[in-house]
Each structure stands twice: as C-alpha cells, then as structure tokens.
Design a protein around this motif. Structure first.
Motif, mmCIF file in Angstrom:
data_model
loop_
_atom_site.group_PDB
_atom_site.id
_atom_site.type_symbol
_atom_site.label_atom_id
_atom_site.label_comp_id
_atom_site.label_asym_id
_atom_site.label_seq_id
_atom_site.Cartn_x
_atom_site.Cartn_y
_atom_site.Cartn_z
ATOM 1 N N GLY A 18 0.789 -1.229 0.000
ATOM 2 C CA GLY A 18 0.000 0.000 0.000
ATOM 3 C C GLY A 18 0.818 1.275 0.000
ATOM 4 N N ASN A 19 2.132 1.173 0.007
ATOM 5 C CA ASN A 19 3.001 2.352 -0.027
ATOM 6 C C ASN A 19 3.727 2.373 -1.368
ATOM 7 N N PRO A 20 3.296 3.244 -2.304
ATOM 8 C CA PRO A 20 3.926 3.248 -3.632
ATOM 9 C C PRO A 20 5.433 3.415 -3.594
ATOM 10 N N ARG A 21 5.948 4.164 -2.639
ATOM 11 C CA ARG A 21 7.398 4.401 -2.584
ATOM 12 C C ARG A 21 8.172 3.134 -2.284
ATOM 13 N N ARG A 22 7.503 2.141 -1.699
ATOM 14 C CA ARG A 22 8.162 0.863 -1.407
ATOM 15 C C ARG A 22 7.805 -0.208 -2.427
ATOM 16 N N GLY A 23 7.109 0.188 -3.486
ATOM 17 C CA GLY A 23 6.697 -0.766 -4.497
ATOM 18 C C GLY A 23 7.838 -1.189 -5.407
ATOM 19 N N LEU A 24 7.645 -2.315 -6.074
ATOM 20 C CA LEU A 24 8.684 -2.906 -6.925
ATOM 21 C C LEU A 24 9.179 -1.927 -7.979
ATOM 22 N N GLN A 25 8.267 -1.305 -8.680
ATOM 23 C CA GLN A 25 8.675 -0.442 -9.788
ATOM 24 C C GLN A 25 9.421 0.795 -9.303
ATOM 25 N N GLN A 26 8.983 1.363 -8.167
ATOM 26 C CA GLN A 26 9.687 2.525 -7.629
ATOM 27 C C GLN A 26 11.055 2.140 -7.078
ATOM 28 N N LEU A 27 11.153 0.984 -6.443
ATOM 29 C CA LEU A 27 12.455 0.532 -5.940
ATOM 30 C C LEU A 27 13.431 0.320 -7.087
ATOM 31 N N ARG A 28 12.935 -0.251 -8.174
ATOM 32 C CA ARG A 28 13.821 -0.440 -9.326
ATOM 33 C C ARG A 28 14.216 0.893 -9.945
ATOM 34 N N GLY A 29 13.286 1.842 -9.972
ATOM 35 C CA GLY A 29 13.621 3.155 -10.501
ATOM 36 C C GLY A 29 14.718 3.821 -9.695
ATOM 37 N N ARG A 30 14.632 3.704 -8.375
ATOM 38 C CA ARG A 30 15.678 4.301 -7.533
ATOM 39 C C ARG A 30 16.998 3.553 -7.677
ATOM 40 N N ALA A 31 16.933 2.227 -7.852
ATOM 41 C CA ALA A 31 18.172 1.464 -8.058
ATOM 42 C C ALA A 31 18.863 1.904 -9.346
ATOM 43 N N LEU A 32 18.088 2.150 -10.388
ATOM 44 C CA LEU A 32 18.665 2.651 -11.640
ATOM 45 C C LEU A 32 19.336 4.000 -11.419
ATOM 46 N N GLU A 33 18.674 4.873 -10.692
ATOM 47 C CA GLU A 33 19.251 6.199 -10.453
ATOM 48 C C GLU A 33 20.508 6.107 -9.592
#
Length: 723
Positions: A155-170
């Motif tokens: 329920g927390n978008p910031r901890r979601g798979l896609q956001q985590l991968r986006g931050r890992a890329l950055e």
C-alpha cells in the motif's frame, strides 16, 4: 443449473472469444503499423479503451501463436518442480551472461541498464487486474494477490517494486522519465525487440482472465529468473518457494488443456528472457565497440535537429552549420571528420575553442549534459594527442530480426476475435458482459454511458441529500475539516445514534429475501477499486491507500478472509445456491431479484474507467465504506443470528470499516491526501473542480441506497413536468 461452491477452483475464463466493434480493428491496425514503440506507449498509457483490448489480443496472439504444445515426454516437466528446475538451469545460464555486463565500463553498463528499463519498470504489470469480479475468490488468484500486495509495497507506492527499481537505476547513474512519458523509450534507446517484449507483459495486464495460464507461467518464470535483480543488485521481494507454491496449486487445479497452455507460456517466457539477455549482450558489445568519434557522432545526431539560426555564422568544412544540419542528405560521418579538423577543435593553450564554448560562461553552456561534455573532453584530448580518426558508424541492429518476425505475427487478426457492434441488452445480459469485459470489450461504450448517466442523476442529491436515512450527499464546500465533520456527522447522526436493537425479528423467509437483495452487490465487493494502481499509475498516496482498501476486501490474498468468500458462505448457510457471476449459467439464476441489478451495473461500469473517473471512484469509495457501519449492519447481524445463519460478512464490515482507523476513516483520508496533491501540483483553484467530481461519486452511491428519498424526488420532478 450448476451452483458455485467454495473453494473457488477457477483457472481460466469460461469464454475464449472476444467481441469488438468493427471500428476498433482499424485503430488497432494503425497502432501496430506505427511500430512497437507506439504499441508499448498505448498499452502502458491506456487501460480504458476498446482498441487497447484488441491490441493486446494481437500482441498475445503474435507471441503465443507458434509456441510448441507439450508432448507426452514433457509430462514430468509440466509439474511445478520440473518447471522450477528448467527455470533454475536458465537462471544459471543467464547469471553467467549478465555478470560481465554489470562489470562493464559505466558507459556500456548504463546503456544495458537503460535497455532493460522498459521491462524492469513495468515488472509485475501482468497482475494489475488479475483480481476482479470474474476471478474472485479463486484460490490461485489470491496467491497472486499476496504477491501483488508485496510488490506494491503493501500500500506504499514508494516501497513498491517499480519505484524501488527506478531508484536502483538512479543510484547506478541511469535517469529516465516515467514509463508513461512520451519520450521514455527514446531516452532508454529501446530496441524494437525490447518494446515488443514489454508489450507482451502489458498485454497480459489487459487480459489476465482470458490468459490466466499465461499470466501464471510468465509470473513464475520472470520472478524466479530475476534478471532485473541480477542486473540491479537488488533482492527479490517474493521468494522462489512462494512463487512455486502458487504454481503448484494452479497446476493441481488445472485440467490438461490448461496445463498445456501454462507449459507453453513457461517455454515462451524462458526463451524471451534468454533472448532479451542476448540482446543486452549485443547492445553492450555495440556500445563497447564505439570509437570516440562514433560516440561523438551519436551526441551530434541527438542535438543536430535543435541547432537554431544562432549557428549560421559557424562554419564546419567550409559550410554554415545550419546549412549542414538542415541538409536532408546530411552525412554524419563526413561532418565528424570535418569537425575533427576544424579550428573549433584545434588544440590551443591547453584547450580548444569548442571545449571553452560548452563550459560555464561559454555560448554553448547547458546544451550538453555532464556525460556528453566528458565525452567531448576525451575526444578533444585524443585529437590533441594525434589519435587517428575512427568514424565508422555501424547502426545498432540488436534484436531486429526477431522484432521483425514478431511484427509480422502480431499484425494478423487473432482467430478468436469477433467483429460486431454491441447492442443494448437487459440487465442480466449487461451484467454478464461487464463481468466478462475481456470477452465483450465492445460493451465499454455502453458502460461509459451507464456510469456517466448514474453520476449525472445523482447530482439531484446535492440539494436534497440531507434527507437521506443512511447518507448525506448534500453539497458543501470542501476543506479537510469540513469533510471530516461531514463524515463524523453521518456516522453519528445516521448510522450509530439511531440504532436500537430489533424487538421483533422478521420471519425466516423475509430475512433470507433481505439478504438476497444485498447479495449481488456483495458478490462484486471491492469491484469499484479493482483497477486502481495499474502500472504507471501507482505513484500518488491516494493510489496506495485505495489499493490497500481493495487488498483488504480481498483478504490480502488469504482466500478465507476474502469478502467474496464470506458472502458465499452466508448464502450457503441459507441454502441459496447460484452459479458464479462469471458463468453463463448465472444468466438463468432465479434466486436473486432482477429489480436490484442497477446498483451492481453502475459499480461495474464505474470501475472500468479508473483513470478518467478516478475522482468519482474516490467519492463512491467513501460512500460504500461508510455503509458498512452502524444500524443496518447490526440489524442484519441480529436477524441472521436469530435463525442460525452465517454472520461473517456482516461482522467483517462492522470491524474493518470502523471510523476510528478502518476503511471509513481511511476513505476520507484518501480524499484529503489526493486533494492536497492536486493543490500542490495544480494550485488551490484546481481543488474545487476535483472536489465536485468526488462528491458526485459519493452522491452516486447514496442515490442507490436512499430508495424512498430518490423515488419521492423523482415523483416530484415528474409532477413538475406534467404541470
């Protein structure tokens, strides 16, 4: 008439063909003709149109049409452990292929990561709408809901798979726009094959009921292989043992024909992931082989279209820069050779004119990013050192042969597509079509009309809603405190304080009939929110909060706590047996009254437009979550207990919807969070129009609940017309 019984062993849609309006075919073909990038963008950006459902059919047919059916020799390999072993073998192979890509020089590694991003950043999209009225309360779908809940950060978008991968890329230095951005694929330099692979995953997201065997197979393979975790150095959010358990349960329930489809999907997905890793290796090799001259040529090619008239006095190779860049036969290789030999690159006093021009204070400062400027610096130093030119511009063709073959297959009309216009139908037929919308996308226009009509009618309660028994949809100006005050007043004045225990319990038949009037709405519990939080749309606080409510309605993947399971338990305790609403047999059921279909038809119609009717869904959610509280529920519980009927459904709502911290309070907080974000992004003046739409959504729920009030207002309006 076959009755539905728990547990739900659903494994694939009972229907396979799909009906589309003939006009959708032309739109789909136009999108396919525009190329894989166009298809990807449309699939990730549109979850509401009929043409996208047809586009998804095309893509899936193109990928799956030629996959080999399993033979008798494959029997053991079709079991969960056999599939797991095949996947583990490919995992070991892929791990060895990816290791050198991760360890490549940053320029090459970044190109690989960017190439994979169109798949990494939509990871898990195939679960976007796998949970829906047609699939719940299936055992296997609830396995997938558990995985989805984890991937969506609980329920927390910031901890979601896609956001985590986006931050890992950055963190690794790769910065890309959102996947829905028009320039996302261009910035990632996505090869056509990458875009096609992404389109396959997104197509499963549009048709998960019809292609559930393929969803389950793809889900296991992609998550168990973990290509993106290997590349990004992140940990898997769902462990292989949990993935395998879901796979095993599905295979245990599936007949041979469905197991064959899953096995074929596993085979196809393993091949696709291997194919894409090979593409990444080819991309890495191409980038690693670029000379400095070729790297500079790529930079020039990116910026040349934007060179304006300010360059008309700059000459390279004896011709004005604007003239060269404007030449339709512009020769990039020749230009790089001329630029190499130009006065702009001639070494002077430890530097050159061009490098001074792109630094702070120079006339070209800010045109090139830090990485591009560093490339020019290395190039100038190589020229000064006397390095010979190496302008061999070999195009990047990685994956192009496979992409071309896919384009040919995807362009063909899928065999189970029927082109016919949707006709108006009775409520039973319309409900069947809405529940099985993947098989009747031509009904979407009718659903849109039904939703808009219901919302428009409900506005009458803006003036008269205060007279409601269980709701108050009368208009008020929004502020967070005003909304909380209205919610509290409805709770105390209409739902709680009027409560008195029943002194007389209706007879048994009347209690059963009362439950029947609610049953159809309960069978689609949570439907209004089942498409919220799709890929590319799970970024706002309100998205995560509303998705969490939906996940709760579905028991967070625990089928015994799933609210649809609970209503079937209640009906079974009364001896009421009906087919599942997805089944054609439900058209002929004679237990549930016909005159109350309107509530469910409106809710299902509203649910199909989670983007364009997002505001209205938030308001509707507030109404329905507050309805779970107070007098009505407590009276129903009292009646059911009197005759020994199951009270699980009523009790679940009295607890989970509580006003202190439950769904009722959360529903108000969702609206406040959303409108705060609206004000922050669009200004305070934008809030009023969004609020009006939200409150219209609340009123649309009240319109169906306040029967006597609405009937009186309708009679009054009719009398005015006659006079």
């Amino acid at each position: 008439m076959p009755a539905f019984a728990l547990p739900d062993t659903f494994v694939v849609a009972p229907l396979s063909a799909s009906e589309f309006d003939p006009s959708a075919a032309a739109v789909a073909h136009e999108m396919i003709a525009a190329g894989p990038e166009s298809v990807y963008h449309r699939l990730v950006g549109d979850q509401e149109s009929e043409a996208v459902f047809l586009l998804a059919r095309h893509v899936l047919n193109g990928f799956l049409g030629g996959v080999r059916e399993p033979t008798d020799q494959d029997a053991g390999a079709q079991e969960a452990d056999g599939i797991a072993e095949r996947t583990a073998q490919v995992h070991r192979q892929i791990s060895g292929m990816l290791q050198p890509l991760r360890e490549a020089e940053p320029r090459v590694r970044d190109a690989v990561l960017a190439q994979r991003a169109p798949l990494a950043l939509i990871g898990g999209c195939w679960l976007d709408s796998v949970s829906q009225p047609a699939t719940q309360p299936s055992i296997v779908v609830n396995h997938l809901v558990r995985h989805q809940f984890v991937w969506r950060g609980e329920g927390n978008p910031r901890r979601g798979l896609q956001q985590l991968r986006g931050r890992a890329l950055e963190d690794l230095g790769v910065f890309l726009p959102d996947v829905t951005a028009p320039d996302f694929l261009r910035r990632a330099e996505a090869r056509p094959l990458t875009a096609w692979h992404g389109a396959y995953h997104l197509s499963l997201a549009r048709l998960p009921t019809t292609f559930l065997p393929e969803v389950v197979g793809t889900h296991y393979v992609v998550a168990a292989l973990g290509v993106d975790e290997l590349l990004l150095g992140t940990r898997p959010m769902v462990v292989e043992a949990d993935l395998r358990a879901a796979l095993a349960d599905y295979l245990a329930l599936a007949p041979a024909s469905v197991r064959s489809r899953l096995y074929a999907a596993v085979t196809r997905t393993l091949a696709m992931e291997l194919e894409h890793v090979r593409l990444l290796a080819d991309v890495a090799e191409w980038h690693a082989g670029l000379s400095l001259d070729a790297q500079v040529a790529r930079i020039v090619a990116r910026h040349a279209p934007f060179a304006g008239k300010q360059h008309r006095n700059v000459r390279v190779g004896g011709r004005p820069l604007t003239e060269r860049f404007g030449d339709p036969d512009f020769d990039l290789a020749a230009f790089i050779c001329d630029l190499r030999a130009s006065p702009q690159l001639r070494p002077r006093d430890g530097g050159c004119r061009f490098l001074r021009a792109i630094k702070f204070g120079g006339p070209m400062f800010g045109i090139f990013d830090e990485q591009e400027a560093a490339t020019f610096q290395r190039w100038a130093e190589a020229i000064a050192a006397g390095n010979p030119p190496g302008v061999e511009l070999t195009p990047n063709t990685a994956g192009d042969d496979a992409a071309h073959a896919l384009a040919e297959a995807i362009g063909a009309l899928p065999p189970e597509v029927r082109l016919r216009a949707a006709a108006q139908s009775d409520d039973r037929e319309f409900l069947h079509r809405l529940v099985n919308i993947e098989n009747f996308p031509n009904t979407l226009a009718l659903a849109r009309a039904r939703a808009e009509e219901g919302l428009a009618r409900a506005e009458i309660l803006f003036e008269h809603g205060g007279d409601g028994v269980l709701t108050d949809a009368s208009w008020f100006a929004y502020s967070p405190s005003a909304l909380n005050e209205r919610v509290d007043r409805i709770y105390w004045d209409k739902l709680v304080n009027p409560y008195r225990p029943l002194t007389e319990i209706p007879d048994r038949d009347e209690v059963i009939f009362g439950q029947k009037t609610f049953a159809l709405g309960s069978m689609i519990d949570g439907a209004w929110a089942h498409r919220i939080g799709a890929t590319g749309r799970y970024t706002r606080r309100s998205d995560g909060m509303l998705y969490s409510i939906y996940a709760d309605e579905m028991g967070r993947g625990d089928v015994t706590k799933n609210h649809i399971t609970l209503i079937y338990r209640v009906l079974a305790s009364m001896g009421i047996e009906v087919p599942h609403i997805r089944d054609t047999a439900f058209l002929d059921q004679d237990e549930l009254p016909d005159h109350l279909y309107g509530f469910s038809l409106f809710q299902l119609s509203l649910a199909l437009f989670p983007d364009s009717l997002y505001d209205e869904i938030l308001g509707y959610n507030l109404g329905i979550e507050m309805f779970g509280l107070g007098t009505m529920r407590m009276h129903e519980t009292q009646k059911l207990r009197r005759y020994g009927f199951d009270v699980a459904y009523e009790e679940a709502h009295l607890t989970i919807d509580n006003l202190s911290a439950g769904h009722a309070r959360q529903s108000a907080e969702i609206i406040i969070a959303y409108l705060h974000d609206v004000a922050k992004l669009s200004g305070a003046d934008a809030v009023s129009s969004h609020w009006e739409r939200i409150w219209r959504g609340y009123a649309s729920f009240a319109y169906f609940i306040e029967h006597e009030l609405v009937a009186g207002l309708t009679r009054h309006e009719s009398a005015d017309v006659i006079i």
